[in-house]
Design an enzyme around this catalytic site. Structure first.
Site: not given
Lengths: 522, 251
Positions: A32, A34, A37, A39, A163
């Protein structure tokens, strides 16, 4: 006593109460990315256990340790539930990473901090985006029940997730679903009357009260998102896909009717009510649009997608809904099939490789050999495997015949241990690409366009085809198996533009969809 | 923030008095005694309270900050972690954890205003550095329950609403001790009510009995509070300064 209490995290390694070093883990792969940060999937060297490492970026040195991370850590340390992602520990890096910044070496604060999570194979979006995969009704019930159970637990503990969306619902290969990414979560209390920000929740899943500017709200905001996900699971694609806030609100009105003092007492006092007042009265059309859902599903959905937050169903009451207690019952998570892991970063790479391979194959006019032996169940049945992005193969009825590696079937899962937060809480700035499953935008440029085009809210709702010939897991399943439901939507601007059989059945129905797949039939 | 103290990390982290009263070996080397250790923590509690009044944060933030500071020193040395830096840093961290963020530069501004002594002067950078170390020392357990929580209901129930102010003050004073590290917060609250009942000559025996709590524990805490008040009279600025001086003295 203290030792035992603290030591449950890292007793042996750190008798002096420090955090372990990230060097206790071997990074395997990035899964991941973004602004928050990266992942990583990683292996704990000592135990061999696979974990997910979420890096907390410490760039903003102005205000130290990010308050969002503090919130997330506080909340995760407090929530211990089988349907909530488990924060195992926090580790720090020192040394090498410090040197990269070229600043005074040895200080841990200059290094990075990682949250260590249990590893989960999929997220709901990634899983449902798998071409050819369709969830069965017991499976959907199973996921929904876990989602509601986890959320109920959060709400009882006075935590708003804020979220909820498919990519934040992680699923392991045991069929367990866990809520993840509490980066926007807040604790709330009914007595503390502080104002909360309304710039939360990914646009497509954001409830009307937030779009109308409410700053005092409660667990019902999460329940709206759950309703959106529920409908999405049954419908086969996101249901309210606004590109910006006014459009999102308009789509909500088109589906749920325009709000007034009768269906939502007090709505006229919300900050932006008059600003976004629709020009005409709109009727609620949930039952009409989703008439192909079964009765109990529709009844529950109606209660979730209730405009007035005070009338919206709670997680607790939703768990008691008829839907979960009537046939077909939710299945046991363990009975669910195991799928090849789907993480955006992995699938992205594999897709790139696949694209290259395909081009090679085209040039050489030979079929390249199957590269992967482990097939998701759906592939074994010879389920059509759209490759719209690659062009060319999407009409092929039998994806496997092309010899394409089935692994590419993994959807853009955009795995959310941590997520890109490019635009702050409001992930999708007005005018931007609001597609929550497209990380950077542009990797699947077709997707949002395709969805925009096929969405029902752009104009009159397209007919919801009953898909004659659909035979679901049970005889009566015409109602359970939504005709539009396939996972190749994302690829397909695909389904309309490229899907061969689309024309006759309305814009949502690609060629593959007349042969709905249910792995239960195997 | 958690609704249930008994499942919280705070509960799991409660310590015994003996564990709290351990002077770090590095500090011992500097001649810091257990009394010095307690004095310095008391002094730093006062520092946090003072600073908090200037940056205007809720009492809850102060209470959390003091708890962080006291927790940190159950496993960190004062020689290595200068209390004069740890105290404002704990306030800074607590302000974030309690959703009342105070900017680091504001803290630094008031530190300079409050103390002319250079030993207190720390810059933003140093606070942010220490923040990371405190987070580690706390093992990222940031949730703290406080005795204030159920106070108003308890007082109403006990028919002592008129003593709210006094008991609130008593609770504030308990942060000058290590009680919050050792006892569940509701017992601290009850002990304060107990002390107030004594001071006001109000017989609450039957009310306490029907609570079904461990009255021995409540009485024990109450005794500690009363002992502390006695001891507090003997504290002089010289004593505190002498203790603080040991920290900076080179051996």
């Amino acid at each position: 006593m203290a030792g035992a209490a603290y030591g449950q995290l890292n007793l042996e390694e750190s008798p002096s109460w420090g955090s372990r070093s990230v060097e206790c883990f071997e990074k395997l792969e990035q899964i991941g990315e973004g602004t928050y940060g990266q992942v990583y999937m990683a292996r704990e060297i000592k135990t061999g256990e696979i974990v997910a490492l979420k890096k907390i970026r410490m760039d903003n040195e102005k205000e130290g340790f990010p308050i969002t991370a503090i919130r997330e850590i506080k909340i995760l340390k407090k929530l211990q539930h089988e349907n909530v992602i488990k924060l195992k520990e926090i580790v720090t890096s020192s040394g090498p990473e410090v040197d990269e910044h070229g600043k005074s070496g040895g200080h841990k604060y200059k290094g990075s901090i990682y949250m260590v999570f249990e590893y989960m194979d999929h997220d709901l979006t990634g899983l449902s985006d798998r071409p050819g995969l369709r969830f069965t009704i017991p499976q959907i019930k199973c996921y929904m029940r876990q989602l509601l159970t986890g959320l109920h637990y959060c709400h009882v503990n006075q935590v708003l997730h804020r979220d909820i969306k498919g990519s934040n619902l992680l699923i392991d290969n045991e069929g367990n679903l866990k809520l993840a990414d509490f980066g926007l979560a807040r604790s709330y209390s009914t007595d503390h009357k502080g104002n909360l920000t309304n710039r939360v929740i990914t646009l497509w899943y954001r409830p009307p009260e937030l779009l109308l500017g409410a700053t005092r709200y409660g667990p019902s905001v999460d329940m709206w998102s759950v309703g959106c996900i529920f409908a999405e699971l049954l419908h086969g694609k996101p249901i309210l896909t606004g590109k910006n806030e006014p459009e999102q609100l308009n789509k909500i009105y088109e589906l749920c009717g325009s709000p007034d003092e009768i269906n939502w007492p007090g709505v006229s006092r919300t900050p932006w009510y008059s600003k976004f007042k629709p020009s005409r009265q709109m009727k609620r059309r949930v039952r009409d649009v989703f008439r192909h859902f079964d009765r109990n599903a529709l009844e529950l959905l109606e209660k979730m997608l209730t405009l007035d937050p005070s009338q919206r169903i709670s997680a607790k009451d939703a768990l008691d809904a008829e839907y979960f207690w009537t046939d077909p019952l939710p299945c046991d998570p363990k009975s669910l099939p195991k799928y090849e892991s789907s993480h955006e970063f992995q699938t992205k790479k594999k897709r790139q490789q696949q694209r290259q391979n395909e081009e090679m194959a085209k040039r050489q006019k030979v079929q390249h050999p199957q590269q992967h032996t482990r097939l998701p169940p759906v592939q074994q049945s010879g389920q059509p495997q759209p490759q719209h992005w690659a062009g060319g193969h999407n009409n092929h009825p039998m994806g496997n015949n092309t010899g394409q590696p089935p692994l590419t079937a993994g959807g853009p899962s955009h795995h959310q241990y941590g997520k890109p937060r490019a635009a702050g809480p409001n992930r999708y700035p007005p005018g931007g690409n609001p597609n929550p499953t497209v990380g950077g935008g542009g990797y699947y440029p077709d997707r949002s366009a395709g969805q925009g085009g096929v969405g029902f809210s752009g104009g009159p709702y397209p007919p919801q085809p009953r898909a004659p010939g659909v035979s679901g897991p049970r005889g009566s399943s015409g109602g359970y198996a939504p005709p539009n439901y396939t996972q190749n939507v994302p690829y397909g601007g695909g389904s309309g533009a490229g899907g061969g059989g689309g024309g006759g059945r309305g814009p949502n129905v690609g060629g593959n969809r007349s042969q709905p797949y249910s792995w239960q039939q195997q | 923030m958690a609704t249930d103290f008994w499942t919280s990390t705070h509960y799991k982290q409660l310590l015994d008095q003996e564990e709290v009263d351990v002077v770090h070996s590095l500090d011992k080397e500097r001649g810091i005694t257990l009394e010095d250790f307690k004095l310095i923590k008391l002094h730093m509690t006062n520092y946090i309270v003072r600073l908090a009044q200037h940056v205007k944060v809720r009492q809850r933030v102060v209470a959390t900050a003091v708890t962080y500071m006291r927790r940190a020193y159950t496993r960190r040395s004062m020689v290595e972690y200068d209390p004069r830096l740890v105290a404002p840093t704990c306030l800074y961290l607590a302000s974030k954890a309690e959703e009342s963020t105070v900017q680091a530069r504001l803290l630094v501004f008031y530190i300079k205003k409050l103390y002319s002594d250079e030993k207190y002067r720390y810059e933003i950078k140093e606070i942010l550095e220490m923040e990371m170390k405190i987070l580690e020392a706390l093992n990222y357990y940031l949730v703290v329950f406080h005795p204030y929580r159920a106070l108003s209901q308890l007082l109403q129930d006990a028919g002592m609403s008129d003593a709210t102010q006094m008991i609130w003050g008593l609770i504030n004073d308990t942060y000058k001790m290590d009680l919050i590290l050792i006892y569940p917060p509701h017992l601290i609250a009850l002990a304060c009510i107990y002390v107030a009942s004594m001071l006001k000559d109000k017989d609450n025996t039957s009310w306490f009995e029907q609570l079904r709590v461990d009255m021995n524990m409540v009485e024990k805490i109450a005794t500690e509070i009363l002992d502390f008040y006695d001891y507090h009279k003997t504290i002089s600025e010289e004593k505190v300064n002498a203790a603080m001086l040991k920290l900076t003295m080179r051996m």
